[in-house]
Structures are given as C-alpha cells and as structure tokens.
Scaffold this motif. Structure first.
Motif, short mmCIF file in Angstrom:
data_model
loop_
_atom_site.label_atom_id
_atom_site.label_comp_id
_atom_site.label_asym_id
_atom_site.label_seq_id
_atom_site.Cartn_x
_atom_site.Cartn_y
_atom_site.Cartn_z
N PRO A 193 0.69 -1.39 0.09
CA PRO A 193 -0.04 -0.06 -0.01
C PRO A 193 0.77 1.27 -0.01
O PRO A 193 1.83 1.43 0.56
N ASP A 194 0.36 2.23 -0.83
CA ASP A 194 1.07 3.50 -1.09
C ASP A 194 0.64 4.42 0.53
O ASP A 194 -0.23 5.25 0.38
N ASP A 195 1.40 4.29 1.60
CA ASP A 195 1.07 4.75 2.64
C ASP A 195 2.22 5.88 3.02
O ASP A 195 2.12 6.50 4.17
N GLY A 196 3.27 5.79 2.59
CA GLY A 196 4.27 6.68 2.43
C GLY A 196 5.39 6.20 3.33
O GLY A 196 6.43 7.24 3.88
N LEU A 197 5.18 4.96 3.72
CA LEU A 197 6.19 4.31 4.63
C LEU A 197 6.84 3.22 4.00
O LEU A 197 6.24 2.37 3.17
N VAL A 231 8.36 -0.19 8.72
CA VAL A 231 7.38 -0.84 9.55
C VAL A 231 7.95 -2.22 10.23
O VAL A 231 7.64 -2.32 11.43
N THR A 232 8.50 -2.75 9.39
CA THR A 232 8.83 -4.31 10.14
C THR A 232 10.18 -4.35 10.75
O THR A 232 10.07 -4.84 12.14
N ALA A 233 11.27 -3.72 10.46
CA ALA A 233 12.55 -3.64 11.21
C ALA A 233 12.84 -2.81 11.90
O ALA A 233 13.64 -3.13 13.00
N TRP A 234 11.81 -1.78 12.40
CA TRP A 234 12.01 -0.69 13.53
C TRP A 234 10.99 -0.65 13.95
O TRP A 234 11.09 -0.91 15.21
N LEU A 235 9.64 -0.56 13.66
CA LEU A 235 8.44 -0.48 14.42
C LEU A 235 8.06 -1.76 15.30
O LEU A 235 7.88 -1.86 16.16
N ARG A 236 8.17 -2.82 14.16
CA ARG A 236 7.67 -4.01 14.62
C ARG A 236 8.65 -5.01 15.43
O ARG A 236 8.08 -5.51 16.59
N GLN A 237 9.82 -5.02 15.18
CA GLN A 237 10.81 -6.11 15.94
C GLN A 237 12.30 -5.44 15.94
O GLN A 237 13.01 -6.29 15.29
N ALA A 238 12.30 -4.13 16.35
CA ALA A 238 13.70 -3.76 16.05
C ALA A 238 14.64 -4.51 16.89
O ALA A 238 15.86 -4.93 16.59
N HIS A 239 14.20 -5.15 18.06
CA HIS A 239 15.40 -5.86 18.77
C HIS A 239 15.74 -7.20 17.94
O HIS A 239 16.97 -7.77 18.25
N HIS A 240 15.09 -8.00 17.05
CA HIS A 240 15.57 -8.92 16.16
C HIS A 240 16.39 -8.30 15.02
O HIS A 240 17.36 -9.22 14.58
N ASP A 257 4.87 -8.29 3.03
CA ASP A 257 5.08 -7.02 2.90
C ASP A 257 3.89 -6.14 3.08
O ASP A 257 3.69 -5.11 3.81
N ALA A 258 2.85 -6.29 2.11
CA ALA A 258 1.58 -5.74 2.28
C ALA A 258 0.86 -5.83 3.39
O ALA A 258 0.28 -4.87 3.83
N ALA A 259 1.13 -7.23 4.15
CA ALA A 259 0.08 -7.50 5.20
C ALA A 259 0.82 -6.78 6.55
O ALA A 259 0.04 -6.33 7.10
N MET A 260 2.00 -6.38 6.47
CA MET A 260 2.68 -5.69 7.39
C MET A 260 2.15 -4.15 7.30
O MET A 260 1.90 -3.48 8.49
N HIS A 261 2.07 -3.47 6.13
CA HIS A 261 1.29 -2.12 6.02
C HIS A 261 -0.28 -2.23 6.62
O HIS A 261 -0.73 -1.32 7.19
N ARG A 262 -0.82 -3.35 6.14
CA ARG A 262 -2.24 -3.32 6.65
C ARG A 262 -2.61 -3.45 8.07
O ARG A 262 -3.25 -2.91 8.80
N TRP A 263 -1.60 -4.20 8.72
CA TRP A 263 -1.51 -4.21 10.08
C TRP A 263 -1.30 -3.19 10.75
O TRP A 263 -1.72 -2.84 11.81
N LEU A 264 -0.16 -2.30 10.36
CA LEU A 264 0.01 -1.17 10.95
C LEU A 264 -1.12 -0.23 10.91
O LEU A 264 -1.61 0.56 11.89
N ALA A 265 -1.74 -0.21 9.67
CA ALA A 265 -2.94 0.63 9.64
C ALA A 265 -4.02 0.32 10.57
O ALA A 265 -4.76 1.22 11.03
N ARG A 266 -4.21 -1.07 10.79
CA ARG A 266 -5.27 -1.41 11.89
C ARG A 266 -4.88 -0.93 13.13
O ARG A 266 -5.73 -0.69 13.98
#
Length: 550
Positions: free
Chosen positions: A236-240, A245-254, A462-471
C-alpha cells in the motif's frame, strides 16, 4: 582421554539438563509468541474457531512455513488436548536442544564434564547474544525444536560428515526455513574456505554438493515458500517503507544493531573474552603435553576441529558485520529478513565449549577423572536425575495444574484479565470479533475469539505488514515515532498504544465497531475514562467486556 564413541549425551544427563531448563525459562502457554501460533493450531483442530479473525485469515492465504510444526501438533492433538500436546513438545524441544548442544560441545572439547558445564552455562546466559534470540524458550515455537537438528548439523560438519550435516539442515528447514538457510549459508562458506587448504576443486565440489543436498532435502518447504513470493500483492502507498514498518516499528530487537541494549552487547563481549581465554588455556596445555608428555600425561584436554571452529566464528562475524551495514546503513529489507543475529547463538556455544573445557582442564587430574567417571555410572546418575525431574514435575503441576483442556501457567490463570477472557469464550458467538488493547498477548488463546488487531501477531508479508500497522493506528491513533529518536522513541510509541486505545469516546467506540465489524470491546477499567456506551456485559475489578452491538 575419553574415547569419542563414548562422548554422546547420557540420557540421565539430558533429563537433568531439561529440568534445569524448566527452572530457568519456565513455561508460558498462551502468552507471547503463542498468541500468533497456538490459534493456528486450535483452528486446525476445530475449524469453527476464529472464522473472522483477520490475522488468521491472512495467514491462511498463502503456504505456511509452519506447516510441519503445526501439523505435527495437530496429529498429537488427536490423542491429547492441544495444551497438553504443546507442553509435551515443549519438554521434547528442551531435551533435544540440550542433547544437541551437548553433542556440539563434545565435538569441540572431548569431555562430557566440560560439555555439561558448557550447556549449563548456555542455559544460564540465555539472552547474552544480540538479537534477543535464545536456544530455549518458555513458549514452544518452531525455532524451539529447530535448534536440535541445527546444532547437531554443526557438530557433524566439524567432524567432516558433511552429507549428514546437509541432511540435518534440510530437516531444520522443514521446521524453521530461515534457520536452515542461515546455517546452510554459514557452513557452506566455511566449506568454501577449505579451498585455501590446497585442494581447490575438491573443496569447491564438496561445498556445492553440500548446498545441493541442503536445498534438495529442504525443497518440500522451501519451494512452496518461495512460490508465495511470486506475484506478491503490491505494498500500500502509505508513505512508509516496509523496512521502517517491519525492522524498526515491529521487531527492532531482532533486526537492528542500534536496538540492542548496551548490557546485552557487554555480556556478549564477556562471552567472547571467556571463550578466547579458554581456547588459550587449552592450546597452552596441549602444547605443554606435546613438548613434555610425561609432565601432564593424558590429563590435558585438547580442542578438536579447531580450524573449522575458528573459521566458523570468523564467517559469523563477517556475516553479522555485513548484516549491520545492510540494515543500519543501506536499510535493506532483504538483508534485514535474514536476521543473522541468530548465528551468534552458534558462536556462543563454541565459545562456551572452549571456556568450559579450560575450566575442566584447570581442575586437578584426580577431580577431573572423578567427574568424567560419573558419566559411566548410570545407577547413580539416573536416580539423581529422576529425583530432579520428580521435583520439577511437582512444581510444574503446582504451576500449570493437572493436564487438561486449559493447561497453562497459574500466573495467568490468577490474573484478572483471564476471567474476562474465559467469560468471552463461554458467552459470545464463535464468530464474534473483539476489540482488545494492542499490548494484549493472551487473548486469542484463552478467549478463543477473533481480535480486531493487536501488536504481537503479524503476517510477515510486505503488504500485510502495512495493513497491520493501519489497523493498529485505527484502534490506537498515535503519531509514529521519528527514526532520529532511536530505540527510545519506538519503545515510547509502543508503550503509548494502550493509552490511545483507552482514550476513545463512546462515539469513537461505536465507529470502531463499524470499521472492524466488532461485536465486543475488552477494556482496562482503570485506564479507560470513557468506555463504550451502556453497562458492561461482564466486569472484574479491573477489566470489563462491553457489547458494541445491541
């Protein structure tokens, strides 16, 4: 020196080490990673569960890399309830990884006493490596059991049994594909390094054959997994960026070196120093025996397969450095998905084997001989281990209760939120969708109902990660943290999600119900000034369940 054929892990030693693992990590059924794993199992057992859960439906859209893990548990659940099956496989995973770690340690230093010490040290230093990965876990996941064939593969690779190692890594890929690929790459590069020893073509042929066997054995899982990437839906074109989304917001520690706590890096440095110091002691004493064998006799422990082990450590270091450059500098999502920090667990075991070997070598010869002799006395070892296991079983039952349909840790069963979860399970339709606080990590397992969204379970496409963040941002409207704020910024953002969820007005709760087609909302009464309209359908001192649709 103990003959190599007698260096296998004795059953009573594995039993005792498994009990130690339980005391170290505990048991956490239905929490953490189980929030995304166990509902998939429960849905396999009973397809009528979670018919409207967006996360589970997204997982079912493509081939699951957890296929073998899930269906093995599904088969076991035909005999016993799923929670009992998960507990039994947790114990199996603890024992299997203990045995494999013991096997790797004895391949490097031929001493069962040193190997036992090395495994105990590995259990004690559980999270002393970058990436927040561990060999043993309180929650049974694919990685929990995949370490068993993976570590055994490293051990037999060091012994030049490359075909066996390749087959074991293929099997590892059935359970945890990424781990099989990571270690296949690691050992393949070590195999290529053999070209420097003179037989260039021979080393090249063996390295290529090694990789081919790994891929051939792993192909039943790897090929369908790779095919899911063909024609993947657009992001999705959400500017992110998906990296953000994945490596920083979701699981930066990994994923990110900059997200590693300073204490973790210091502890890892201590492991490196202890391992290298141990290797220095072992080599010095081995040299003393070589120069004056009558002075030390057979009392000296010698490091085995030293060249392969050192090369493995160097390759791990090179891969981690390349990974850090690719993630922190280039911000490459492809590099980030490799998660090379996991390889430091192999380095940790190598280093601990050397450190434990040095500790054993520094003991008086008489003490060391006595310690090694204990492994040949099963009539003493089994009673001692079984006593340890019996004590552990007693406290396990005291914690999780007797085996049954809801076998889980007492700490959660006694929590206030558990009563709300069980009320939802007993008094709501199976197709109900519930709004829950984003930090919740127990809801799906214990309430057995669909959650509109929460932070832990995520479909890693990838696309699912953006949908997850939007939710997430819909149920918990917040400003995304600035990258310049570093880990503190993302940690503060994650901590603010529950507060944002609790801050909705009655009108906003109604709007969320329409947006997510949600039937109920679970709220923390102590943090929610304006809950949904009407009286709660169920309430405890702290938690309440509100009907969103009348």
């Amino acid at each position: 020196m103990t003959p190599l054929r007698r260096l296998g892990p004795a059953g009573f030693v594995v039993a005792g080490l498994t009990a130690v693992v339980y005391w170290r990590v505990g048991y956490g059924y239905g929490t953490g990673d189980h929030e995304e794993l166990i509902p998939q199992l429960l849905r396999l057992v009973d397809p009528s569960l979670y018919p409207t859960d967006p996360y589970l439906l997204a997982e079912e859209e493509a081939f699951s890399v957890r296929f073998v893990w899930l269906w093995t548990l599904r088969a076991a659940s035909l005999v016993v309830p799923p929670p009992v099956a998960v507990f039994c496989f947790s114990v199996l995973a603890w024992a299997a990884v203990c045995a494999a770690a013991f096997r790797l340690a004895t391949a490097l230093v031929p001493s069962r006493a040193a190997a036992t010490l090395a495994v105990l040290a590995a259990i004690g230093t559980l999270y002393w490596t970058p990436g927040s990965n561990a060999l043993w876990s309180a929650t049974y996941a694919p990685e929990s059991i995949a370490w068993a064939p993976a570590l055994w593969a490293v051990a037999v690779f060091f012994e030049d049994r490359w075909t066996h190692a390749a087959v074991l890594l293929g099997v590892t890929s059935w359970i945890q594909p990424l781990m099989g690929l990571q270690l296949g790459l690691l050992l393949g590069l070590v195999a290529l390094w053999r070209m420097a020893d003179g037989d260039v073509l021979g080393a090249l042929r063996r390295a290529v054959a090694f990789g081919a066997v790994v891929f051939a054995v792993a192909s039943p899982i790897l090929v369908p997994t790779l095919l899911t990437q063909v024609g993947a839906e657009p992001v999705p074109d959400d500017g992110l960026s998906t990296f953000f989304v994945t490596a920083w917001l979701r699981q930066a520690h990994h994923y990110l070196w900059s997200a590693q706590p300073a204490g973790t890096l210091v502890r890892f440095a201590v492991l490196i120093a202890a391992g290298l110091a141990g290797l220095g002691v072992l080599r010095k004493r081995a040299g003393r025996v070589r120069d004056a064998p009558e002075a030390s006799g057979d009392a000296t422990l010698r490091p085995q397969h030293l060249r392969s082990a050192v090369r493995t450590l160097i390759v791990i270091a090179a891969l981690v450095v390349a990974y850090v450059i690719g993630t922190e500098g280039a911000e490459s999502l492809t590099v980030a998905k490799m998660q090379f920090f996991r390889l430091t667990l192999v380095a940790k075991l190598i280093l601990l084997a050397w450190a434990a070997g040095a500790a054993a070598a520094l003991l008086p010869a008489r003490w060391r001989a006595w310690a090694e002799g204990l492994f040949d006395r099963p009539r003493l070892g089994w009673p001692a281990s079984l006593l340890c296991v019996a004590i552990t079983a007693h406290f396990t039952i005291a914690d999780v209760g007797r085996p049954g349909d809801l076998w889980g840790p007492r700490a959660h069963r006694e929590a206030d939120v558990y009563r709300a979860e069980r009320w939802i399970a007993a008094h709501t339709p199976r197709d109900a969708v519930v709004l829950v606080p984003p930090s919740t990590t127990t809801f799906r397992v214990h309430a057995r109902r669909a959650a509109a969204v929460n932070f832990k379970p995520t479909t890693f496409r990838d696309a699912a990660m953006h949908r997850w963040l939007a939710r997430i941002l819909t149920v918990a409207p917040t400003d995304l943290p600035d990258r310049r704020g570093g880990l503190d910024a993302v940690t503060a953002w994650r901590a603010s999600l529950d507060s944002a969820y609790a801050a909705h007005t009655p009108a906003e709760w109604a709007a969320l119900a329409d947006t997510f087609d949600a039937d109920y909302a679970l709220v923390d009464r102590s943090a929610t000034p304006t809950p949904p309209a009407g009286d709660p359908a169920f309430a405890t001192d702290r938690w309440a369940v509100y009907r969103l649709r009348r």
